[in-house]
Design a protein around this motif. Sequence first.
Motif, short mmCIF file in Angstrom:
data_model
loop_
_atom_site.label_atom_id
_atom_site.label_comp_id
_atom_site.label_asym_id
_atom_site.label_seq_id
_atom_site.Cartn_x
_atom_site.Cartn_y
_atom_site.Cartn_z
N ARG A 23 -37.57 -84.73 79.50
CA ARG A 23 -36.59 -85.52 78.76
C ARG A 23 -37.33 -86.39 77.76
O ARG A 23 -38.36 -87.01 78.08
CB ARG A 23 -35.77 -86.39 79.72
CG ARG A 23 -34.89 -85.59 80.67
CD ARG A 23 -33.75 -84.89 79.96
NE ARG A 23 -32.80 -85.89 79.47
CZ ARG A 23 -31.86 -85.65 78.58
NH1 ARG A 23 -31.72 -84.46 78.03
NH2 ARG A 23 -31.03 -86.61 78.20
N THR A 32 -33.86 -82.51 75.53
CA THR A 32 -34.65 -81.81 76.53
C THR A 32 -35.56 -80.80 75.85
O THR A 32 -35.12 -80.02 75.00
CB THR A 32 -33.71 -81.06 77.50
OG1 THR A 32 -32.80 -82.00 78.08
CG2 THR A 32 -34.48 -80.36 78.61
N PRO A 63 -39.69 -90.97 81.47
CA PRO A 63 -40.24 -90.65 82.79
C PRO A 63 -39.39 -89.60 83.50
O PRO A 63 -38.16 -89.59 83.37
CB PRO A 63 -40.20 -91.98 83.55
CG PRO A 63 -39.37 -92.90 82.74
CD PRO A 63 -39.23 -92.34 81.36
N ALA A 64 -40.06 -88.71 84.22
CA ALA A 64 -39.36 -87.67 84.98
C ALA A 64 -38.72 -88.31 86.20
O ALA A 64 -39.27 -89.25 86.79
CB ALA A 64 -40.34 -86.60 85.43
N PRO A 65 -37.53 -87.84 86.60
CA PRO A 65 -36.93 -88.33 87.84
C PRO A 65 -37.87 -88.08 89.02
O PRO A 65 -38.63 -87.11 89.02
CB PRO A 65 -35.66 -87.50 87.98
CG PRO A 65 -35.36 -87.00 86.61
CD PRO A 65 -36.69 -86.86 85.93
N ALA A 66 -37.81 -88.94 90.02
CA ALA A 66 -38.71 -88.85 91.17
C ALA A 66 -38.60 -87.51 91.88
O ALA A 66 -39.55 -87.06 92.50
CB ALA A 66 -38.44 -89.99 92.13
N SER A 67 -37.45 -86.86 91.81
CA SER A 67 -37.25 -85.60 92.53
C SER A 67 -37.90 -84.41 91.83
O SER A 67 -38.03 -83.35 92.41
CB SER A 67 -35.76 -85.32 92.70
OG SER A 67 -35.15 -85.20 91.43
N GLU A 68 -38.32 -84.57 90.56
CA GLU A 68 -38.93 -83.47 89.82
C GLU A 68 -40.44 -83.52 89.94
O GLU A 68 -41.04 -84.57 89.76
CB GLU A 68 -38.56 -83.54 88.33
CG GLU A 68 -37.12 -83.18 88.07
CD GLU A 68 -36.85 -83.11 86.58
OE1 GLU A 68 -37.79 -82.88 85.79
OE2 GLU A 68 -35.68 -83.29 86.21
N GLN A 70 -44.31 -83.10 88.84
CA GLN A 70 -45.04 -83.25 87.59
C GLN A 70 -46.12 -82.17 87.47
O GLN A 70 -47.03 -82.28 86.68
CB GLN A 70 -45.71 -84.63 87.55
CG GLN A 70 -44.75 -85.77 87.55
CD GLN A 70 -44.25 -86.10 86.16
OE1 GLN A 70 -44.85 -85.74 85.17
NE2 GLN A 70 -43.15 -86.81 86.10
#
Length: 77
Positions: A23, A32, A63-68, A70
């Motif tokens: 994002r 995206t 920042p990427a969501p915590a569930s994704e 890296q």
Amino acid sequence: METPVSYEDIRKRFHVPARKGARVLVHGQPGTVTTVRGLTLRVRLDGMRWSRPYLPDELQWLPAPASEPQGQGGPEH
């Protein structure tokens, strides 16, 4: 013939967290990352049908969501 550029190449050259699905903000508009083409990243802005090319340093990386994850894996193109 030129060797295709990967997300990893973009990450190393521009020091950005480039990956498919990242994002970003482009001139304040959210979008995206859809693919990499040469030294540009294609970004589909929210609400748009088509992606457009941008240089990595034109993008503000969110920042990427915590569930994704890296991670470095997965298809690059």
